[in-house]
Write a protein that holds these residues in place. Structure first.
Motif, mmCIF file in Angstrom:
data_model
loop_
_atom_site.group_PDB
_atom_site.id
_atom_site.type_symbol
_atom_site.label_atom_id
_atom_site.label_comp_id
_atom_site.label_asym_id
_atom_site.label_seq_id
_atom_site.Cartn_x
_atom_site.Cartn_y
_atom_site.Cartn_z
ATOM 1 N N ASN A 141 -48.270 18.717 20.978
ATOM 2 C CA ASN A 141 -48.083 18.560 19.526
ATOM 3 C C ASN A 141 -48.996 19.483 18.717
ATOM 4 O O ASN A 141 -49.621 19.066 17.743
ATOM 5 C CB ASN A 141 -48.278 17.107 19.107
ATOM 6 N N GLN A 188 -43.491 27.034 5.002
ATOM 7 C CA GLN A 188 -44.228 26.184 5.932
ATOM 8 C C GLN A 188 -45.281 27.012 6.674
ATOM 9 O O GLN A 188 -45.094 27.346 7.837
ATOM 10 C CB GLN A 188 -43.272 25.550 6.944
ATOM 11 N N ILE A 221 -47.050 24.906 10.898
ATOM 12 C CA ILE A 221 -45.791 24.453 11.496
ATOM 13 C C ILE A 221 -45.977 24.175 12.979
ATOM 14 O O ILE A 221 -46.898 24.700 13.612
ATOM 15 C CB ILE A 221 -44.683 25.515 11.249
ATOM 16 N N SER A 222 -45.097 23.360 13.520
ATOM 17 C CA SER A 222 -45.108 23.048 14.955
ATOM 18 C C SER A 222 -43.908 23.708 15.618
ATOM 19 O O SER A 222 -42.935 24.082 14.953
ATOM 20 C CB SER A 222 -45.035 21.536 15.161
ATOM 21 N N LYS A 243 -41.863 22.129 17.506
ATOM 22 C CA LYS A 243 -40.782 21.158 17.316
ATOM 23 C C LYS A 243 -40.082 21.380 15.969
ATOM 24 O O LYS A 243 -38.853 21.351 15.884
ATOM 25 C CB LYS A 243 -41.366 19.741 17.394
ATOM 26 N N GLN A 244 -40.847 21.625 14.923
ATOM 27 C CA GLN A 244 -40.270 21.861 13.597
ATOM 28 C C GLN A 244 -39.484 23.161 13.569
ATOM 29 O O GLN A 244 -38.420 23.239 12.959
ATOM 30 C CB GLN A 244 -41.358 21.877 12.521
ATOM 31 N N ILE A 245 -39.989 24.176 14.237
ATOM 32 C CA ILE A 245 -39.270 25.456 14.298
ATOM 33 C C ILE A 245 -37.940 25.270 15.021
ATOM 34 O O ILE A 245 -36.906 25.779 14.569
ATOM 35 C CB ILE A 245 -40.131 26.542 14.971
ATOM 36 N N LYS A 259 -36.193 22.571 15.193
ATOM 37 C CA LYS A 259 -35.318 21.827 14.286
ATOM 38 C C LYS A 259 -34.784 22.735 13.176
ATOM 39 O O LYS A 259 -33.593 22.721 12.874
ATOM 40 C CB LYS A 259 -36.092 20.653 13.687
ATOM 41 N N ASP A 260 -35.670 23.510 12.552
ATOM 42 C CA ASP A 260 -35.277 24.359 11.420
ATOM 43 C C ASP A 260 -34.309 25.476 11.824
ATOM 44 O O ASP A 260 -33.505 25.917 11.009
ATOM 45 C CB ASP A 260 -36.506 24.988 10.759
ATOM 46 N N LEU A 299 -50.195 22.473 16.221
ATOM 47 C CA LEU A 299 -49.798 23.037 14.942
ATOM 48 C C LEU A 299 -50.281 24.474 14.877
ATOM 49 O O LEU A 299 -51.361 24.796 15.381
ATOM 50 C CB LEU A 299 -50.393 22.238 13.775
#
Length: 125
Positions: A111, A70, A73-74, A76-78, A80-81, A113
């Motif tokens: 938000n 990825q 990436i954001s 938020k995604q980090i 989550k991951d 990126l």
């Protein structure tokens, strides 16, 4: 060259020449992909080493691996991951921005990126 080879094959039926060309093309592509994988692994290993030698701990040590799949990436995604909350994910991202590993690309207040230019370039997007 591909189209020319197909045309020649349709004209003279010489499958040996076509198969030889096709095998060379596959061999060349595989060599390029092996080199790409080597560069990605080198990036991951070097970044992880930099993080460890700069005494980083926690979820930030997972990011070199995540960035391979990825490169955009954001926070938020980090979070989550890695299974962490937003604040430590944000701290990890800010540290990677400070190190020049990530760059914010949206210009938004929320938000955002982040791009990992080195991985993006290796993947040749």
């Amino acid at each position: 060259e591909y189209r020319d080879g197909l045309l020649r094959l349709s004209q003279d039926g010489n499958f040996d020449r076509w198969v030889s060309f096709f095998c060379r093309a596959i061999t060349e592509q595989v060599a390029l992909e092996i080199d790409r994988i080597r560069k990605l692994l080198e990036f991951r290993n070097n970044l992880k080493l930099k993080l460890i030698t700069s005494k980083q701990r926690g979820a930030i040590l997972e990011l070199p691996e995540i960035l391979l799949s990825q490169p955009v990436i954001s926070i938020k995604q980090i979070a989550k991951d890695t299974g962490i909350t937003f604040p430590p994910a944000r701290s990890a991202v800010y540290k990677l921005v400070e190190m020049g590993v990530l760059r914010e690309i949206t210009g938004r207040k929320n938000n955002k990126l982040y791009l990992c230019p080195e991985v993006f370039n290796i993947l040749d997007f």
